[in-house]
Design a protein around this motif. Structure first.
Motif, mmCIF file in Angstrom:
data_model
loop_
_atom_site.group_PDB
_atom_site.id
_atom_site.type_symbol
_atom_site.label_atom_id
_atom_site.label_comp_id
_atom_site.label_asym_id
_atom_site.label_seq_id
_atom_site.Cartn_x
_atom_site.Cartn_y
_atom_site.Cartn_z
ATOM 1 N N ASP A 1 0.855 -1.187 0.000
ATOM 2 C CA ASP A 1 0.000 0.000 0.000
ATOM 3 C C ASP A 1 0.892 1.239 0.000
ATOM 4 O O ASP A 1 1.499 1.577 1.008
ATOM 5 N N ARG B 1 0.005 4.332 -0.351
ATOM 6 C CA ARG B 1 -0.717 5.582 -0.127
ATOM 7 C C ARG B 1 -0.102 6.469 0.954
ATOM 8 O O ARG B 1 -0.487 7.618 1.098
ATOM 9 N N ASN B 2 0.844 5.938 1.708
ATOM 10 C CA ASN B 2 1.553 6.786 2.675
ATOM 11 C C ASN B 2 2.565 7.707 2.003
ATOM 12 O O ASN B 2 3.033 8.665 2.606
ATOM 13 N N ASP C 1 3.973 10.549 -0.349
ATOM 14 C CA ASP C 1 3.510 11.824 -0.925
ATOM 15 C C ASP C 1 4.101 11.973 -2.324
ATOM 16 O O ASP C 1 5.206 12.498 -2.492
ATOM 17 N N LEU D 1 0.011 9.762 -6.814
ATOM 18 C CA LEU D 1 -0.920 9.221 -5.828
ATOM 19 C C LEU D 1 -1.760 10.297 -5.161
ATOM 20 O O LEU D 1 -2.967 10.139 -4.973
ATOM 21 N N GLN D 2 -1.109 11.381 -4.793
ATOM 22 C CA GLN D 2 -1.775 12.443 -4.045
ATOM 23 C C GLN D 2 -1.807 13.722 -4.881
ATOM 24 O O GLN D 2 -0.755 14.220 -5.280
ATOM 25 N N PRO E 1 -4.620 11.070 -10.078
ATOM 26 C CA PRO E 1 -3.866 10.025 -9.412
ATOM 27 C C PRO E 1 -4.255 8.632 -9.922
ATOM 28 O O PRO E 1 -5.417 8.385 -10.188
ATOM 29 N N PHE F 1 -3.717 2.318 -7.375
ATOM 30 C CA PHE F 1 -3.148 2.357 -6.027
ATOM 31 C C PHE F 1 -4.233 2.356 -4.952
ATOM 32 O O PHE F 1 -3.940 2.157 -3.774
ATOM 33 N N TYR F 2 -5.484 2.607 -5.362
ATOM 34 C CA TYR F 2 -6.589 2.678 -4.412
ATOM 35 C C TYR F 2 -7.548 1.508 -4.556
ATOM 36 O O TYR F 2 -8.452 1.349 -3.734
ATOM 37 N N LYS G 1 -8.363 -1.448 -1.681
ATOM 38 C CA LYS G 1 -7.572 -1.105 -0.495
ATOM 39 C C LYS G 1 -8.508 -0.641 0.624
ATOM 40 O O LYS G 1 -9.523 0.016 0.365
ATOM 41 N N GLU H 1 -9.881 1.640 3.723
ATOM 42 C CA GLU H 1 -9.873 3.090 3.869
ATOM 43 C C GLU H 1 -8.773 3.555 4.812
ATOM 44 O O GLU H 1 -8.201 4.629 4.650
ATOM 45 N N LEU I 1 -4.983 3.151 6.695
ATOM 46 C CA LEU I 1 -3.646 2.643 6.369
ATOM 47 C C LEU I 1 -3.032 1.977 7.597
ATOM 48 O O LEU I 1 -2.955 2.575 8.669
#
Length: 286
Positions: free
Chosen positions: A59, A61-62, A64, A68-69, A183, A187-188, A191, A193, A195
């Protein structure tokens, strides 16, 4: 209203018959192109499964990262249009769907000069690429297109990238689809919600930096997805052209029937008039 001469009616009838035959041939060519493109499509299913596994291992998503963001509210709207004839209506549907997604800070990239010209007429500025060809050049066009949008993301601080294109629901039906490119939605996908970075760090060892992996996976996914979109757009184009030509063929066939009736009616009247004049001339000469 002045009656058309027999010669003029015949010329119009012959011209319309030739045009009807031409439209019928063009309709057949468009239908054949659709089926050729259908068999020519690149099968990317094996890559899709492998990609989903790669995206599912970790994952990200952490991290930056602009893939992704979103780093800003700026939006890049990409339109897939065509430079082929008889498809102005399809181009307008794509352009209008794109303009419906506008925000205060939107910019455009358009595939197809005719679509770009329509946007300029609507007072929008855009960067234009040539239209999609069904030959191998579509792969080079895809690479140039991806390179440009990624450059825009980094240099212009674009937050979101969407792609608007025609999709062939069937041979006779097309709809306008909107695909989120960045994004990157993979990646989402599937997954949770929340993290769980601690649990994740224990179960996965990364041999490369997350940023490098994100860029590699995103680029690979974009290449696969863009080629699929290009091929779907060409199939939608051929289907829409076939349907448009079918409507034109039907209209011209009706006109042909009307013109034949007018011509033969005028011809009979001309023959009747000639017989009457001949008969009268013989009576007078007696």
């Amino acid at each position: 209203m002045a009656t058309k001469s027999l010669a003029k009616l015949k010329d119009e009838m012959v011209f319309n018959q030739g045009l009807t035959k031409l439209v019928d041939v063009m309709k057949g060519i468009a239908a054949a192109q659709y089926h050729v493109m259908e068999h020519k499509k690149v099968n990317l299913e094996k890559y899709a499964g492998a990609l989903e596994e790669l995206f599912g291992f970790y994952d990200f998503r952490n991290t930056d990262h602009p893939y992704l963001q979103p780093q800003s509210e700026k939006k890049l709207i990409c339109l897939v249009t065509t430079d082929s004839g008889f498809l102005g209506g399809l181009n307008m549907r794509v352009a209008n769907a794109g303009m419906a997604q506008e925000t205060a800070e939107s910019t455009y990239v358009v595939l197809g000069e005719r679509g770009a010209n329509y946007l300029r007429e609507m007072n929008r500025t855009c960067h234009a690429f040539p239209g999609i060809n069904p030959d191998e050049s579509r792969f080079d066009l895809g690479e140039n297109f991806i390179r440009h949008i990624l450059k825009e993301v980094w240099e212009q601080n674009i937050g979101r990238v969407i792609l608007v294109f025609p999709y062939p629901v069937s041979f006779t039906s097309q709809k306008i689809e909107i695909l989120n490119l960045l994004p990157c939605p993979m990646f989402y996908k599937d997954k949770p919600e929340t993290l769980d970075s601690v649990k994740q760090a224990k179960s996965v060892i990364l041999d490369s930096k997350p940023e490098g992996m994100i860029e590699y996976l995103t680029l690979f996914w974009l290449r696969c997805r863009i080629i699929e979109v290009f091929e779907d757009a060409k199939m939608a184009e051929y289907g829409a052209r076939t349907m448009h030509l079918e409507e034109s063929y039907t209209t011209l066939s009706k006109i042909d029937k009307q013109q034949k009736l007018q011509f033969f009616k005028a011809r009979r009247e001309k023959i009747d008039q000639s017989l009457r004049e001949t008969f009268c001339a013989k009576l007078v000469s007696r």
